[in-house]
Design a protein around this motif. Sequence first.
Motif, PDB file in Angstrom:
ATOM      1  N   LYS A   1       9.376  40.427  34.915  1.00  0.00           N
ATOM      2  CA  LYS A   1       8.778  40.356  36.548  1.00  0.00           C
ATOM      3  C   LYS A   1       9.530  39.451  37.450  1.00  0.00           C
ATOM      4  N   HIS A   2       9.924  38.167  36.654  1.00  0.00           N
ATOM      5  CA  HIS A   2      10.530  37.144  37.402  1.00  0.00           C
ATOM      6  C   HIS A   2      11.922  37.510  37.964  1.00  0.00           C
ATOM      7  N   PRO A   3      12.299  37.268  39.250  1.00  0.00           N
ATOM      8  CA  PRO A   3      13.434  37.845  39.658  1.00  0.00           C
ATOM      9  C   PRO A   3      14.800  37.324  38.667  1.00  0.00           C
ATOM     10  N   TYR A   4      14.741  36.035  38.422  1.00  0.00           N
ATOM     11  CA  TYR A   4      15.912  35.402  37.452  1.00  0.00           C
ATOM     12  C   TYR A   4      15.709  36.143  36.151  1.00  0.00           C
ATOM     13  N   VAL A   5      14.654  36.373  35.650  1.00  0.00           N
ATOM     14  CA  VAL A   5      14.459  36.767  34.385  1.00  0.00           C
ATOM     15  C   VAL A   5      15.136  38.457  34.458  1.00  0.00           C
ATOM     16  N   LYS A   6      14.863  39.015  35.402  1.00  0.00           N
ATOM     17  CA  LYS A   6      15.350  40.430  35.550  1.00  0.00           C
ATOM     18  C   LYS A   6      16.841  40.349  35.509  1.00  0.00           C
ATOM     19  N   MET A   7      17.314  39.626  36.449  1.00  0.00           N
ATOM     20  CA  MET A   7      18.810  39.368  36.312  1.00  0.00           C
ATOM     21  C   MET A   7      19.455  39.109  34.902  1.00  0.00           C
ATOM     22  N   LEU A   8      18.868  38.048  34.395  1.00  0.00           N
ATOM     23  CA  LEU A   8      19.319  37.597  33.127  1.00  0.00           C
ATOM     24  C   LEU A   8      19.345  38.754  32.207  1.00  0.00           C
ATOM     25  N   ILE A   9      18.279  39.477  31.941  1.00  0.00           N
ATOM     26  CA  ILE A   9      18.161  40.560  31.145  1.00  0.00           C
ATOM     27  C   ILE A   9      18.929  41.483  31.191  1.00  0.00           C
ATOM     28  N   SER A  10      19.011  41.991  32.489  1.00  0.00           N
ATOM     29  CA  SER A  10      20.058  43.211  32.919  1.00  0.00           C
ATOM     30  C   SER A  10      21.461  42.775  32.723  1.00  0.00           C
ATOM     31  N   ALA A  11      21.915  41.520  32.679  1.00  0.00           N
ATOM     32  CA  ALA A  11      23.162  41.126  32.016  1.00  0.00           C
ATOM     33  C   ALA A  11      23.490  41.075  30.694  1.00  0.00           C
ATOM     34  N   VAL A  12      22.671  41.005  29.918  1.00  0.00           N
ATOM     35  CA  VAL A  12      22.825  41.188  28.498  1.00  0.00           C
ATOM     36  C   VAL A  12      23.388  42.396  28.163  1.00  0.00           C
ATOM     37  N   PRO A  13      24.829  42.307  27.442  1.00  0.00           N
ATOM     38  CA  PRO A  13      25.525  43.473  27.367  1.00  0.00           C
ATOM     39  C   PRO A  13      24.695  44.400  26.000  1.00  0.00           C
ATOM     40  N   GLN A  14      24.810  45.702  26.219  1.00  0.00           N
ATOM     41  CA  GLN A  14      24.193  46.630  25.129  1.00  0.00           C
ATOM     42  C   GLN A  14      25.268  47.487  24.813  1.00  0.00           C
ATOM     43  N   PRO A  15      25.087  47.557  23.197  1.00  0.00           N
ATOM     44  CA  PRO A  15      26.256  48.436  22.736  1.00  0.00           C
ATOM     45  C   PRO A  15      25.828  49.973  22.927  1.00  0.00           C
ATOM     46  N   ASP A  16      25.919  50.328  24.285  1.00  0.00           N
ATOM     47  CA  ASP A  16      25.545  51.706  24.508  1.00  0.00           C
ATOM     48  C   ASP A  16      26.231  52.108  25.709  1.00  0.00           C
TER      49      ASP A  16
ATOM     50  N   VAL B   1      24.926  35.792  32.585  1.00  0.00           N
ATOM     51  CA  VAL B   1      25.264  36.396  33.900  1.00  0.00           C
ATOM     52  C   VAL B   1      26.514  36.270  34.648  1.00  0.00           C
ATOM     53  N   VAL B   2      27.168  35.066  34.319  1.00  0.00           N
ATOM     54  CA  VAL B   2      28.447  34.920  34.650  1.00  0.00           C
ATOM     55  C   VAL B   2      29.547  35.864  33.883  1.00  0.00           C
ATOM     56  N   GLN B   3      29.157  35.925  32.439  1.00  0.00           N
ATOM     57  CA  GLN B   3      29.955  36.961  31.980  1.00  0.00           C
ATOM     58  C   GLN B   3      29.836  38.488  32.479  1.00  0.00           C
ATOM     59  N   ARG B   4      28.919  38.743  32.972  1.00  0.00           N
ATOM     60  CA  ARG B   4      28.740  40.214  33.469  1.00  0.00           C
ATOM     61  C   ARG B   4      29.484  40.161  34.937  1.00  0.00           C
ATOM     62  N   GLY B   5      29.575  39.052  35.575  1.00  0.00           N
ATOM     63  CA  GLY B   5      30.321  38.996  36.812  1.00  0.00           C
ATOM     64  C   GLY B   5      32.067  38.928  36.727  1.00  0.00           C
ATOM     65  N   VAL B   6      32.177  38.026  35.498  1.00  0.00           N
ATOM     66  CA  VAL B   6      33.750  38.334  35.156  1.00  0.00           C
ATOM     67  C   VAL B   6      34.263  39.450  34.615  1.00  0.00           C
ATOM     68  N   LEU B   7      33.249  40.239  33.942  1.00  0.00           N
ATOM     69  CA  LEU B   7      33.855  41.561  33.650  1.00  0.00           C
ATOM     70  C   LEU B   7      33.769  42.536  34.452  1.00  0.00           C
ATOM     71  N   GLU B   8      32.986  42.373  35.225  1.00  0.00           N
ATOM     72  CA  GLU B   8      32.729  43.519  36.682  1.00  0.00           C
ATOM     73  C   GLU B   8      34.096  43.126  37.689  1.00  0.00           C
ATOM     74  N   MET B   9      34.458  41.791  37.340  1.00  0.00           N
ATOM     75  CA  MET B   9      35.680  41.528  38.173  1.00  0.00           C
ATOM     76  C   MET B   9      36.974  42.413  37.828  1.00  0.00           C
TER      77      MET B   9
END
Lengths: 318, 322
Positions: free
Chosen positions: B248-263, A188-196
Amino acid sequence: MEKRLLEVQNLKIYYKTTTLPVRAVDGVSFSVKKKEILGLAGESACGKSTLASGILKLIVPPAYMAGGKVLYRGKDLYGMSEEELRQIRWKSIAFSPQSSMNALNPVMKICGQFSDAIEAHRGKKRKKDLIKHISNLLRSVALPPRIAEEYACNLSGGMKQRVVIGMGMALDPELIVADEPTSSLDVVVQRGVLEMFVALKEKQDTSVMLVSHDIAILAEVADRIAIIYAGKIMEIQDVMGIFEEPLHPYTQALIDSVPSFKTKGIPRSIAGLPPDLRNPPSGCRFYPRCYKAMDICRKEEPKYDEIGPGKFVACHLY
Amino acid sequence: MENIIEAKNVTKKFSLGGIIKKKYVTAVEDFYFGMKEGTQKVVTLAGESGSGKTTIANLLLGFIRPTYGEIRYRGKDIWKLKGSEWRKYRREVQAVFQDPYESLNPFYKIDNVLLEPIRKFKLAKSKNEAVKLASEALYDVGLDASEILGKYPHQLSGGQRQRAMLARVFALRPEILLADEPVSMIDVSLRADILRIIQKLEKEFELSCLYITHDLSNAYCISDEIIILYLGSVMEQGNFETIINNPKHPYVKMLISAVPQPDPKNRWKGRVELQDIEIARLETIVGCKFCNRCPEAMPICSQKRPPWIDLEDRKIACHLYA
């Protein structure tokens, strides 16, 4: 024609050893345009970090420059005096080192480290102005201004990393060279830093050279990607080209080794190890691991050429 | 079926010092986990740094004692196990750690890490048989015994060292493997090999694996289930694919959306809010631990701990689904 901010021409940086030199960066050429994020990807021990520090002539012995040029606005950084270089470093080109954990001074408050850098380049400032400037910088990296009064040991890894990036931005540089800026951060922090970095590019036209082993993060933010292997650039293309139509077999292999949520199952690994850079294989440096290797690959080094608009590759297939 | 290893409502607090009034950090809170015999699955335990992942590994391995609750091995508290039972537990629950260089003693040859447990658990009758067993185990992980045996850890590459550690697991044939970030120190291009070995272990020996990591994309390759931790509490738990595709959990949503994807065609949209996680940890939070970062927080979230809810396809700790 887009403007070229930085041009690296045939740069060679070797490490001295008792036997043959380690050719960590061996004849690398590329350019960084204004307002772009250039990603530099490759495995470990392929010369990524050496190249990143070499751009600003921040190499220390046993590393030495063995040839080539680094042109910033047409002037060669390697031909400059130390004083001229000092003027450019940080102010025009900032460097954010890999181990930001160790980049901060442990016995100095964060604000002191900021003001050192600012005053060294812009002269003495009023305390009030300095505090305001530092607070703004910290806010732009999503840190509360009270951090300025803390010591580095009181900050978490992600916060330190953001402080280092904030310091890089302190003098509005035109180019930030960031070496693995997110390798030790949570996603999550990684995404924040990259978006910066993306925000910096969009708001202040800053260029960023983003060095990373993780091609997936470059897919998210980079405009162009350079692939480096064994001290040589194998391919440069815009990000779409790299992922949609990779030219070099190494690029393909690198992409295949990255897991994704789209496909279940273990990705393919790249067989073998990067070569010993004291004595790299003759011909193409990737041929021992290449699944498309031909006879010529062993004998002759492929030329690094532009085969289409903005598509550079060094491979005998083209 | 009997649970081989079970964590029953385990809480671990670490003391932060303080003479008159002691301060504590709760690393793990009310954690439940069970692994049944012969279920043959890989469960991922995921979370950011400081979420208590490694504390859980240390608790399950008996390195540290839980403050409340029990860790049970075949129904018995591991801290009350006697000689032979303890040895059996030690053999059946094996671990692989993040940095293979740190888990190996630099003064001993690699042989030691393989032969010592074989000798200790009496898996071979003679020295020759032990060496044979070790060589077979090395072959199973794709290493050549003649190249590895007799060498010191520093003479091997990172990938080879981690494989040697996995060879030990092959030799001991445990029921449970605890893998704490086994690939994070390994070069991206070689990670797949290590994951493949873990998968092979799971398939061949019907072993179950608790795969502890912060890297969801690598974990996804081999895992069946996922448990997501945040500041010591489980947020969501269930089938990996279900949760990745529809968190479903807001935290899990945030976590999964932040995982970089090679796309590059589907890049991140919007921006994430970065907040002070450190502060959230030290403050005593009455309600949901995620409430101060949660975009969907309601008044109740800051007042009451969310209950552990059984939904159709998963378990979740969130007031939104109560």
